[in-house]
Each structure stands twice: as C-alpha cells, then as structure tokens.
Design an enzyme around this catalytic site. Structure first.
Site, short mmCIF file in Angstrom:
data_model
loop_
_atom_site.label_atom_id
_atom_site.label_comp_id
_atom_site.label_asym_id
_atom_site.label_seq_id
_atom_site.Cartn_x
_atom_site.Cartn_y
_atom_site.Cartn_z
N TYR A 43 -36.31 4.48 -4.84
CA TYR A 43 -35.41 5.26 -4.68
C TYR A 43 -34.91 5.26 -2.92
O TYR A 43 -35.70 4.88 -2.37
CB TYR A 43 -36.07 6.77 -4.68
CG TYR A 43 -36.91 6.96 -6.23
CD1 TYR A 43 -35.57 7.41 -7.17
CD2 TYR A 43 -37.83 6.92 -6.75
CE1 TYR A 43 -35.98 7.44 -8.46
CE2 TYR A 43 -38.08 7.26 -7.92
CZ TYR A 43 -37.17 7.37 -8.99
OH TYR A 43 -37.61 7.40 -10.24
N CYS A 47 -30.22 0.74 1.45
CA CYS A 47 -30.02 1.85 2.54
C CYS A 47 -31.21 1.99 3.24
O CYS A 47 -31.65 1.73 4.28
CB CYS A 47 -28.87 2.90 2.33
SG CYS A 47 -28.83 3.81 4.04
N LYS A 56 -31.88 0.20 11.63
CA LYS A 56 -32.00 1.23 12.48
C LYS A 56 -33.20 1.42 13.46
O LYS A 56 -33.23 1.76 14.67
CB LYS A 56 -31.16 2.42 12.53
CG LYS A 56 -29.37 2.17 12.23
CD LYS A 56 -29.12 1.05 11.58
CE LYS A 56 -27.69 0.62 11.70
NZ LYS A 56 -27.39 -0.45 10.63
N GLY A 188 -20.51 -10.97 11.45
CA GLY A 188 -19.93 -9.70 11.05
C GLY A 188 -21.00 -8.72 11.73
O GLY A 188 -21.85 -8.85 12.36
N ARG A 278 -22.07 -8.96 1.71
CA ARG A 278 -22.74 -8.63 0.72
C ARG A 278 -21.93 -8.63 -0.80
O ARG A 278 -20.64 -8.53 -0.71
CB ARG A 278 -23.15 -7.14 0.69
CG ARG A 278 -24.07 -7.01 2.11
CD ARG A 278 -24.75 -5.76 2.13
NE ARG A 278 -25.45 -5.25 0.90
CZ ARG A 278 -26.98 -5.34 0.65
NH1 ARG A 278 -27.36 -6.09 1.68
NH2 ARG A 278 -27.68 -5.19 -0.23
N HIS A 450 -20.65 19.99 29.50
CA HIS A 450 -20.72 18.95 30.77
C HIS A 450 -22.06 18.88 31.44
O HIS A 450 -22.68 20.03 31.41
CB HIS A 450 -19.66 19.39 31.83
CG HIS A 450 -19.99 18.54 33.02
ND1 HIS A 450 -19.33 17.26 33.12
CD2 HIS A 450 -20.62 18.69 34.34
CE1 HIS A 450 -19.52 16.63 34.13
NE2 HIS A 450 -20.28 17.47 34.98
#
Length: 474
Positions: A43, A47, A56, A188, A278, A450
């Site tokens: 599942y 990704c 990441k 890439g 891919r 800011h």
C-alpha cells in the site's frame, strides 16, 4: 469461472494502491460507491515505498550531515559520522507508518482491500491472482474501473537491473552503506536528486548524460544554479555521452560511454545507477481483453476527466502519462472517482506544481514567460533574488530566486518558477494564485510574515508591477 474461485461484485474497482489509486478508492467510497482496491505489492505504491518518501528521508539526512559538517562560517565546527544502517531503519519506520496509515484509512472509509494482481477479462470483469503458491484466483465483477498501476524504472540496453552492480533508484534507496564512488546514468530529476544526496554523504559521483545539460525540462537560469551547486559538492558531469555498457573491474564497475562523434570514454565506480526515467506498468492488465491499447510510448491516454476510450474504465497517475507526479495522481484519482460517481469534475493541469528536491530545490507551476508568449499572452515578469531576502541570508542560503509570470493586460498570475531553499513549499502560494486566477495585486497586497522566504513571492509580484521595495524594479 474456474471451480473453487471466489466471485465478488463491486461498483468501483481500483487497480493499484499508490497515491492515485488509494485516494481514488477512498473518494469513491466517500461518494457512496461500493469500492474495491487491489494491490499486488505494498500500500502506498512506489511513492511511499520506493520513491518519494524514502528519497526525501535520505535527502533530509544527507542535508543534516552536510550542514553540520560545513557550518564553520556560522561558528559551528562538527565532523558528523553517518551510520547508514541506522538511517535505513529510521527511513523504514517512516515508510511503515505511512503505508499502514493508508491501509487503515481505506478500511475506515469502507474500501474493500484485495491483495493480488488484477487482469481484465472483459469490460466488467477482472480476475485477481493472489500471491503465493496455492492462493488461487478471484473474479471481481465491476461497473466501473480505475487503472492506477503506476510506473517502474526504465532500463536501457546493456544495463540489466538483475545484475548486482546495476542499480535502479529503488535499489539504491535500500543501501546499508554509503558507496565510495558511483556512476550515475541520467541527469534528470531522479539522477540529480540522488547524485546530490550521495555527494553530501561523501560519495564521489560521476554523472553521464546524453543531453547537453541537467534537468532538460527547466529554464537555463534554473539549471545553472543547481548544476553549479552540485559541482561545488564534487559531482562530476559528462554531457553529450550515452552509456553503452559496463564491465566488472576489481570490486566495482567501469561504465563505457560514447558521443555522437564516436568518442569513447570510461568511468569507474563501485556501482552504476541508471536513472533515465520511468515507464508505465500495463503488462499485467491484459488490456486487449477490453479493447484498450496504450499509445506508442506505452501510456493509456485519457481526457480531462481521466476517462479512457473504454466508457467505464478510467486511468490515473503515471500509467496515464505526464505529469508523472504523485500529487497529480492523487488529483486525478479524485476526479476519476467523482466522475465515476456522477459528479461534474475535471482536472486543471495548468495548476499542478512540480518540484525537484535538489540543492537548492526547484519548483514550478503554470506557464513560463516563453510558454505564455506562445499561448498568445503578453506576459509581464517579476522576480525577487534571494540574495535580497533577509530570511534567506539568515539561513546562509542566498542562491536562487522567485519569479512570477502574469498577463500584462489583466494582471492574472499565469505561473511561477522558484529555485531556492523550501521552493517545494513556497510554490503552493503561486499554485493557488494560478488555480483561482488571482492577480498580481492580490498576491502583492497580501501581507506576508517577516522574516520569511514567502516574502519573496510577494516581492516578485510587486516587481512585476514596478512597485518592488526590496529589489530593483525592471
């Protein structure tokens, strides 16, 4: 039906539980459709398991180590040691938490889950082959189906992922030690992200690319910043060279390349990472059974409602082609589920952002200046260099810029290009502006906190109006 088969029926059959498929299944169930989700592997799809999230996580770990080791200018002196096994365990914990969360969300929303490989028998029937010896088959009758089978790393001639020294991105992300050296084929977004990460962890990285620069989809001023930073990290680039083969040499490999003029070169490394793109996964679906044929590039073509040429079959995510992005797949999944449920919905491809998690990050959405001109607009462009951003300087991250493109006549924001720290986060504001047809005045008139990097978006909008305060107006 084969004797002993289980037969079930469902309103909506979703094939593939990646970020497109599981989102489509949940949304379908929320809209009252009896929904069945089939997944043959894990599942969350590529990704969560082998792509976005693991990479990441490692990029973050590499950033922490690199920043700690290179902060002398800030008065910080450190020599961090990287324990790759421990980082792998931490990454796996993140992945496990997310993938188990996907399964729980599906069940909580009433989605029926099936493990196995789905193949069409006809336009309203699929057979599910359950994994493992003696697990058997299951027939599912459906009213509508959504194909969300994703993509796999693209192989090139002479480089077989079954050979130990030849790595795909998924295999690299399973590493338990940092390689001393690596040859990377492809510059890439995948090749650049992983090359930058490994260089920060101490790997000597050599990149060979058949084109003449990195990141072919991005503008020159963006590419230049990212390439220059990678070179500062020690990444060595060889452009205009195609990888032709490899051979073992001692404990590593030697990769051979050739230019268009026939010039041959060789580059050594512990292994070779092939990151040239891919390809869609359609070979297990038996699409011919429903009269559906992928295009010449292997993708299933769809309209803006994710519908294929078969009336009751949709396709979403990587299997449906560009943009091959997880968040695009999720958006397409919602559209497909809503259309399947009879809701009026369509996808606005123009407002889908893209990000590359290099150093610095790149993020874009909508049109570039050149694209806007090609579509008949008279664009006006505003830009804020990060060297004028107090927050960027206080982070010791002053390379990059925020650029906003708008229609001069109406002031409507058409797109934006960002390169710098946290660009992947900052682009959301520009994407919202594109989605809602906000104007430069809307963005510039919104008071920003800011000191933040987000102020650069406001300043870029002001610059496009000739009203910038903290950078010179064009």
């Amino acid at each position: 039906m084969v004797m002993g088969d289980i037969a079930t029926a469902t309103d909506l059959l979703v094939i593939g539980a990646g970020p497109g498929g599981y989102v489509a299944a949940i949304r379908g169930a929320q809209l009252g459709l009896d929904t069945t989700l089939v997944e043959k592997d894990a599942y969350g799809g590529t990704c969560l398991n082998r792509g976005c999230i693991p990479s990441k996580a490692f990029i973050h770990g590499a950033d922490v180590a690199h920043e700690a080791a290179n902060a002398e200018e800030l008065g910080i002196h450190a020599d961090p040691a990287v324990d790759m096994r421990q980082m792998q365990e931490w990454k796996s914990g993140v992945v496990d938490q997310l993938t188990s969360g996907v399964e729980k969300l599906c069940k909580a929303n009433g989605v029926a889950l099936l493990e196995g490989t789905a193949a069409f028998e006809d336009e309203h029937t699929a057979r599910i082959a359950h994994g493992g010896e003696g697990q058997g088959m299951e027939t599912v009758e459906f009213d509508q189906a959504i194909i969300a089978t994703g993509s796999r790393p693209l192989q090139i001639p002479g480089f077989d992922f079954d050979d130990d020294p030849v790595l795909s991105s998924a295999e690299l992300l399973q590493m338990e030690s940092v390689p001393d050296s690596l040859v990377v084929v492809g510059a890439g977004y995948i090749g650049m992200e992983l090359s930058t990460m490994l260089a920060k962890l101490g790997t000597d990285v050599t990149v060979v690319e058949m084109l003449d620069d990195v990141l072919p989809m991005y503008e020159d001023d963006i590419k230049r910043i990212v390439r220059s930073r990678a070179e500062d990290l020690g990444v060595e680039f060889h452009f205009g060279e195609g990888a032709t083969g490899w051979e073992e040499a001692g404990d590593g490999v030697v990769v051979s390349t050739e230019t268009e003029d026939g010039e041959v070169s060789e580059y050594a490394g512990d292994a070779v990472l092939v990151a040239v793109g891919r390809q869609p996964v359609t070979d297990t679906l038996e699409l011919e059974s429903i009269g559906l044929e992928p295009n010449e590039n292997g993708f299933i073509e769809t309209d803006d409602r994710a519908r294929t040429d078969v009336e009751n079959v949709f396709a979403i995510g990587d299997v449906a082609g560009e943009p091959m992005l997880a968040h695009a797949a999720s958006a397409e999944g919602i559209v497909a589920a809503e259309v399947a449920a009879g809701e009026p919905d369509a996808l606005d491809q123009q407002a889908i952002p893209a990000a590359v998690f290099t150093d610095p990050e790149i993020a874009t959405v909508g049109l570039t200046e050149a694209e806007a001109e090609a579509e008949g607009f008279e664009p006006v462009v505003g830009e804020m260099p990060l060297r004028a951003s107090g927050r960027a300087l206080s982070m010791n991250e002053s390379e990059g810029f925020v650029r906003v493109v708008a229609d001069e006549a109406s002031g409507i924001v058409l797109g934006g290009q960002l390169v710098g720290p946290n660009a992947s986060e900052l682009v959301a504001e520009v994407a919202l502006a594109v989605e809602m047809s906000a104007t430069l005045e809307d963005v510039a008139g919104t008071v920003h906190t800011h000191p933040t990097l987000a102020e650069a978006v406001m300043e870029a909008a002001e610059n496009a109006q000739g009203q910038a305060i903290h950078t010179l107006n064009r």
